[in-house]
Scaffold this active site. Structure first.
Site, PDB file in Angstrom:
ATOM      1  N   GLU A   1     -39.473  44.439  38.852  1.00 53.63           N
ATOM      2  CA  GLU A   1     -38.466  44.370  37.795  1.00 53.63           C
ATOM      3  C   GLU A   1     -37.868  42.985  37.549  1.00 53.63           C
ATOM      4  O   GLU A   1     -36.725  42.884  37.091  1.00 53.63           O
ATOM      5  CB  GLU A   1     -37.328  45.340  38.144  1.00 53.63           C
ATOM      6  CG  GLU A   1     -36.445  44.915  39.344  1.00 53.63           C
ATOM      7  CD  GLU A   1     -36.843  45.508  40.693  1.00 53.63           C
ATOM      8  OE1 GLU A   1     -38.016  45.889  40.850  1.00 53.63           O
ATOM      9  OE2 GLU A   1     -35.984  45.583  41.586  1.00 53.63           O
ATOM     10  N   ASN A   2     -38.597  41.892  37.808  1.00 54.78           N
ATOM     11  CA  ASN A   2     -38.062  40.545  37.570  1.00 54.78           C
ATOM     12  C   ASN A   2     -37.313  40.483  36.244  1.00 54.78           C
ATOM     13  O   ASN A   2     -37.763  41.002  35.237  1.00 54.78           O
ATOM     14  CB  ASN A   2     -39.204  39.541  37.516  1.00 54.78           C
ATOM     15  CG  ASN A   2     -40.227  39.786  38.591  1.00 54.78           C
ATOM     16  OD1 ASN A   2     -39.906  39.742  39.759  1.00 54.78           O
ATOM     17  ND2 ASN A   2     -41.443  40.105  38.184  1.00 54.78           N
TER      18      ASN A   2
ATOM     19  N   HIS B   1     -38.949  53.104  35.075  1.00 55.07           N
ATOM     20  CA  HIS B   1     -38.341  52.685  36.343  1.00 55.07           C
ATOM     21  C   HIS B   1     -37.962  51.197  36.298  1.00 55.07           C
ATOM     22  O   HIS B   1     -36.816  50.836  36.591  1.00 55.07           O
ATOM     23  CB  HIS B   1     -39.323  52.966  37.480  1.00 55.07           C
ATOM     24  CG  HIS B   1     -38.839  52.574  38.840  1.00 55.07           C
ATOM     25  ND1 HIS B   1     -38.387  53.472  39.765  1.00 55.07           N
ATOM     26  CD2 HIS B   1     -38.737  51.356  39.437  1.00 55.07           C
ATOM     27  CE1 HIS B   1     -38.025  52.836  40.867  1.00 55.07           C
ATOM     28  NE2 HIS B   1     -38.229  51.540  40.694  1.00 55.07           N
ATOM     29  N   GLU B   2     -38.905  50.345  35.934  1.00 52.89           N
ATOM     30  CA  GLU B   2     -38.614  48.906  35.944  1.00 52.89           C
ATOM     31  C   GLU B   2     -37.566  48.560  34.896  1.00 52.89           C
ATOM     32  O   GLU B   2     -36.695  47.727  35.122  1.00 52.89           O
ATOM     33  CB  GLU B   2     -39.885  48.081  35.725  1.00 52.89           C
ATOM     34  CG  GLU B   2     -41.039  48.385  36.680  1.00 52.89           C
ATOM     35  CD  GLU B   2     -40.650  48.427  38.153  1.00 52.89           C
ATOM     36  OE1 GLU B   2     -39.707  47.711  38.553  1.00 52.89           O
ATOM     37  OE2 GLU B   2     -41.280  49.204  38.902  1.00 52.89           O
TER      38      GLU B   2
HETATM   39  N1  TRP Z   1     -38.859  46.609  43.452  1.00 53.57           N
HETATM   40  C1  TRP Z   1     -40.133  47.119  43.062  1.00 53.57           C
HETATM   41  C2  TRP Z   1     -39.878  48.468  42.401  1.00 53.57           C
HETATM   42  O1  TRP Z   1     -39.403  49.367  42.994  1.00 53.57           O
HETATM   43  C3  TRP Z   1     -41.127  47.335  44.137  1.00 53.57           C
HETATM   44  C4  TRP Z   1     -41.491  46.245  45.081  1.00 53.57           C
HETATM   45  C5  TRP Z   1     -40.896  45.934  46.226  1.00 53.57           C
HETATM   46  C6  TRP Z   1     -42.622  45.445  45.066  1.00 53.57           C
HETATM   47  N2  TRP Z   1     -41.592  44.995  46.929  1.00 53.57           N
HETATM   48  C7  TRP Z   1     -42.656  44.685  46.244  1.00 53.57           C
HETATM   49  C8  TRP Z   1     -43.615  45.285  44.148  1.00 53.57           C
HETATM   50  C9  TRP Z   1     -43.712  43.835  46.567  1.00 53.57           C
HETATM   51  C10 TRP Z   1     -44.658  44.430  44.454  1.00 53.57           C
HETATM   52  C11 TRP Z   1     -44.707  43.726  45.642  1.00 53.57           C
HETATM   53  O2  TRP Z   1     -40.100  48.642  41.264  1.00 53.57           O
HETATM   54 ZN    ZN Z   2     -37.756  50.047  42.002  1.00 46.64          ZN
END
Ligand code: TRP
Ligand code: ZN
Length: 922
Positions: A273-274, A306-307
């Site tokens: 989700e950047n 979700h993102e």
């Molecule tokens: N935050 C991301 C999500 O839930 C998932 C995520 C966490 C992630 N660590 C990561 C994605 C490492 C890729 C690589 O949508």
């Molecule tokens: Zn997430």
């Protein structure tokens, strides 16, 4: 090397933080140069002697400057200078409360096989920073409670990297001499480093400008490889749907002028989700009728949602530290679940909305039971907010995500939609722009509702799946029915004694005719409902019951160990049948002696669609386990009759019927067997499937032709029809029908039906039929990397009917040499190798030692190249202690040998826990 355990109680605010950062990248896949200028601030009350500590991993340091002056390696104690080691860069000599730090480092994207930090995929460059990848790009206080404004300059060869993206708004683009170009991006929102992203690649976008609820406009884009443009439309439509939903349901409006999604084929997880620049695994972006199934369309919509929802729950308000991960993940999963359910209900129309919503609930509970329940009883058991970890990447788990979402759902259940919304509004008002804790979230919910939620926090502290033990009494003359509810949570690693949790139980009582009975408690007989006392200054405690006297579904809440409910005024005669935990109102295991007859009654009549499904599944589970234990050779006739009736009930949503009729998943069934014997279970499942196929013989012709109305279009109603047809094809194939699979495979205009035909062929007793379609599938999709993953997966999950033990393993091993297979591509490893161990344990056990040797070799290989993927593969066997002999004894020495050879913190943490007898609950 001693492994470092990080504890939640050791949290300290940062000594130095960063307010603003300027990054400048000279991009190239072999060597990229990164210049950073950080505006640093010393924390309140921090001594002048404190060095500025920056995380730094695998960085080639070129130069360091402090306040405009070059800095050298520190020569003696106390002086100006820097210290650079494996994990950090420390700067000594900053005297003022503000400091300017400048660093230049070199990194090597093409050598980055861990896919964390800046890495190459195909010919492009991409980043992944959560949780701790940013420190592999530039020295920085890489923790979520340091939030800075980012200014990013990207420079690269224009022909090779025509598109240069980063977070926020595009400030300028400049053509430079020598075929190079530059782009400058500025993100107006301060953010933690884990939300940073950049992309330099040859991509194209489809885009759409949309009006927002506050009158502003925003540009939505989906960036993919040029040849994939025709497959990007569904992701863009899903993004717009998510944006509208968050406006409607939570009043949250997009805060950016530009929102980008980028697809990349080498990616460790689903998506990231950047801020303003989501990076996605291609699997969750690309969709076209020929390359994605109905389930893939739904998954793209869910992940895009979700993102997108993270933009408010995760980005605008983020986590203070990584222990709080569920603050953003549990909440965002819950929001996605509600989004998907609302979209389904809308698509099928008001009459079927309930069973359509139930379909989503069923899928989510299935995930919880098959992935989270085992985790909660195994060596990796942890509370949704862990107490300690060695590698945070190991804690992106079903517990943090799925159980975390259930805990949020409990609040929604306790407070109701309006109360929950008020709590969310309060949360955004109070904490926008901050990095906060789970307590902060619960406090917002409590204050907005005037309810004391302190006892609720135990859900964040305790691991383990609570048991809800139920006993009943029936006085048939008086029409009085008493329920005794009691809860306990078994001990978990490090937590020998667990206390009671707040446990909402939604329930109903079914009369002999199947109708729901009105629910009145003994003490409610003549009571005029007292007006709710206003919370006099303080807060109300959580109420043990709702006020809906006489309603047919009511909510009762265990706030302590036990609760007794005495219902009166029921029709005398036969005992009513209770329907407990309607809609799965709490993430617990129900311990209740329910006779077959009660399951039959609920399977036929339960007005709660989820519980109706659950009754069918419980009964089927009972049947399969009896076969597995050799107590019987065939399924009960009463069960088979009830099963057929439910399947044939045209008043129900088709997808719902398919879910109710499918036998419970093998992974879940293994969890209910002690010891778990995958080989015997597999035999019983095959026999049960064939029995059911035979019993339903007259049904299959009804549905086998009701596939999609041409041409294919994704739509939940049609997906249901296709699922029913696919069910019929597989059942007929099990009985030896062989024409249909090949014909459907050839004639289908979409992947859903073509794959369903292949799956039916793979169930056919003549293995040659499956082989023929597998090879037809391979030729047809030879050029389609993503679709080939489904071909790999099917071979990994194949059940060998007559093949020698080890034949499936041998095939999987051979396929690792296939031209389309790469150990460096996570999707390939998950489809072929992980799937084999996670979802085909019967074949692994039947193969014996060679299977465990293959697991060891794969884990060690990934340990060295990509520890996140290595950990996930290692964990596929984490429940090995439950296996029957001889499997368990054969695996033990292999685990020990593997453990001695691993290098990465990630894989080591998993294997140490798997090997430690102490950590497993008795
Ligand atoms: N935050 C991301 C999500 O839930 C998932 C995520 C966490 C992630 N660590 C990561 C994605 C490492 C890729 C690589 O949508
Ligand atoms: Zn997430």
């Amino acid at each position: 090397m001693t492994e470092h355990l990080i504890r939640r109680e050791d949290y300290r605010p940062p000594q130095w933080s960063v307010r603003e950062v300027w990054l400048s990248f000279t991009l190239d896949e072999e060597t990229t140069e990164v210049r950073a200028r950080l505006h640093c601030l010393r924390g309140e009350g921090v001594s002048e002697e404190e060095p500025i500590v920056l995380d730094a991993e695998e960085l080639e340091l070129v130069s360091v400057a402090l306040d405009g002056e070059p800095l050298s390696p520190q020569s003696g104690p106390g002086g100006r200078g820097f210290v650079h080691d494996d994990v950090s860069l420390r700067l000594h000599g900053a005297r003022a409360p503000e400091a300017w730090v400048e660093t230049v480092v070199r990194i090597h994207p093409a050598r980055n096989t861990a896919l964390s930090g800046l890495y190459r995929s195909g010919t492009g460059l991409f980043t992944q920073c959560e949780a701790q990848g940013f420190r592999r790009i530039t020295p920085f206080p890489d923790r979520p409670d340091v939030m800075a404004r980012f200014h990013v300059t990207l420079e690269a060869d224009e022909a090779r990297y025509p598109v240069l993206l980063s977070n926020g708004n595009l400030q300028e683009t400049v053509r430079l001499p020598g075929g190079r170009h530059r782009a400058v991006w500025v993100d107006p929102f301060p953010k933690p480093s884990y939300l940073f992203a950049l992309v330099a690649a040859d991509l194209q976008a489809i885009e759409r400008e949309v009006g927002l609820a506050d009158g502003r406009r925003s540009l939505l884009q989906v960036w993919v490889k040029p040849e994939h443009l025709p497959r990007a439309g569904w992701a863009l439509a899903s993004l717009e749907a998510a944006l509208r939903w968050d406006e409607r349901r939570f009043g949250r409006v997009l805060d950016l002028d530009r929102y980008m999604i980028v697809a990349v084929s080498d990616f460790n997880m689903g998506a990231m989700e950047n801020k303003g620049l989501n990076i996605f695994n291609t699997k969750y972006v690309l969709a076209s009728p020929e390359t994605a199934t109905d389930a893939d369309y739904a998954a793209v919509q869910a992940v895009v949602g979700h993102e997108y929802f993270h933009n408010w729950t995760g980005n605008r308000i983020t986590c203070r530290d990584w222990f709080q991960l569920t603050l953003k993940e549990g909440l965002t999963v819950f929001r996605e679940q509600e989004f998907s359910a609302d979209e389904l209900a809308q698509a099928v129309g008001p009459e079927r909305a309930d069973s359509a919503r139930a379909v989503k609930r069923i899928e989510d509970v299935q995930t919880l039971r098959t992935a989270q329940f085992p985790e909660d009883e195994g060596p990796m058991a942890h509370p949704i907010r862990p107490q300690s970890y060695r590698a945070i990447d190991n804690f992106y788990t079903a517990t943090v995500y799925e159980k975390g979402a259930e805990v949020i759902r409990l609040l929604h259940t306790l407070l109701g939609e309006k109360g929950f919304r008020a709590g969310m509004d309060r949360y955004f008002e109070r904490y926008d722009g901050q990095a906060v804790t789970c307590e902060d979230f619960v406090a917002a919910m409590a204050e907005a509702n005037g309810v004391d939620l302190t006892p609720f926090l135990r859900w964040y502290e305790q691991a383990g799946t609570p048991r809800l033990v139920v006993e009943e009494d029936w006085d048939g003359d008086a029409g009085r029915y008493t329920l005794h509810l009691r809860q306990f949570t078994p001990p978990t690693p490090g937590q020998p004694e667990n206390g009671p949790v707040i446990l909402p139980v939604r329930l109903g009582l079914l009369g002999a005719d199947g109708r729901d009975l009105p629910l009145v408690l003994a003490d409610e007989r003549d009571a005029v409902p007292a007006p709710e006392a206003p919370p006099a200054g303080g807060m109300r405690p959580i109420a043990p019951r709702d006020s809906a006297v006489g309603a047919t579904t009511r909510l009762f809440t265990l706030t302590d160990e036990a609760l007794t409910l005495e219902f009166i005024g029921l029709p005398p005669g036969p005992k009513p049948v209770p329907s407990l935990l309607r809609g799965f109102s709490a993430p617990v295991r129900l311990v209740f002696e329910e006779p077959d007859e009660a399951l039959r009654h609920r399977m036929a009549y339960d007005s709660d669609a989820f519980n109706r499904w659950d009754a069918a599944q419980s009964w089927a589970q009972r049947q399969v386990l009896r076969l597995t234990r050799g107590e019987t050779e065939t399924l009960d006739e009463t069960f088979v009759t009830a099963w057929k009736q439910l399947l044939a009930d045209e008043s129900l949503d088709a997808m719902f019927r398919v879910k109710a009729a499918a036998l419970p998943g093998e992974r879940w069934l293994l969890e209910t067997m002690t010891p778990a014997d995958p080989v015997r279970l597999r035999t019983a499942l095959v026999r049960s499937s064939i029995d059911l196929a035979r019993a339903g013989r007259d049904l299959w012709p009804r549905w086998r032709d009701c596939g999609s109305a041409r041409p294919y279009r994704y739509d939940p109603l049609e997906a249901g029809r296709r699922a029913l047809a696919a069910f019929a094809w597989r059942m007929e194939a099990l009985l030896g029908e062989d024409e249909r699979c090949s014909r459907t495979f050839a004639a289908a205009d979409n992947l859903t039906e073509r794959l369903a035909a292949l799956d039916a062929a793979l169930a056919h007793p003549d293995e040659a039929l499956g082989e023929a379609l597998l090879s037809a599938f391979e030729s047809r999709y030879a050029e389609d990397d993503l679709v080939l993953d489904k071909w790999f997966a099917r071979q990994a999950m194949r059940w060998s009917w007559h093949g020698a033990p080890g034949a499936v393993l041998a095939r999987v091993q051979r396929l690792t040499e296939h031209r389309a297979f790469r150990w460096t591509n996570p999707n390939k490893v998950y489809a072929l190798v992980l799937n084999f161990f996670a979802n085909n344990l019967a074949e692994a056990c039947a193969a014996g030692d060679p299977a465990w040797a293959f697991w060891q070799e794969a884990v060690l290989r990934l340990d060295a190249t990509n520890p996140i993927v290595g950990s996930r593969l290692a964990r596929a066997l984490e429940r090995w202690r439950r296996w029957a002999e001889p499997y368990r004894a054969a695996f033990a020495p292999v685990l020990e040998a593997t453990r001695r050879q691993v290098r990465s913190t990630e894989v080591r943490e998993i294997l140490d826990r798997m090997a430690d007898e102490e950590v497993v609950a008795p």
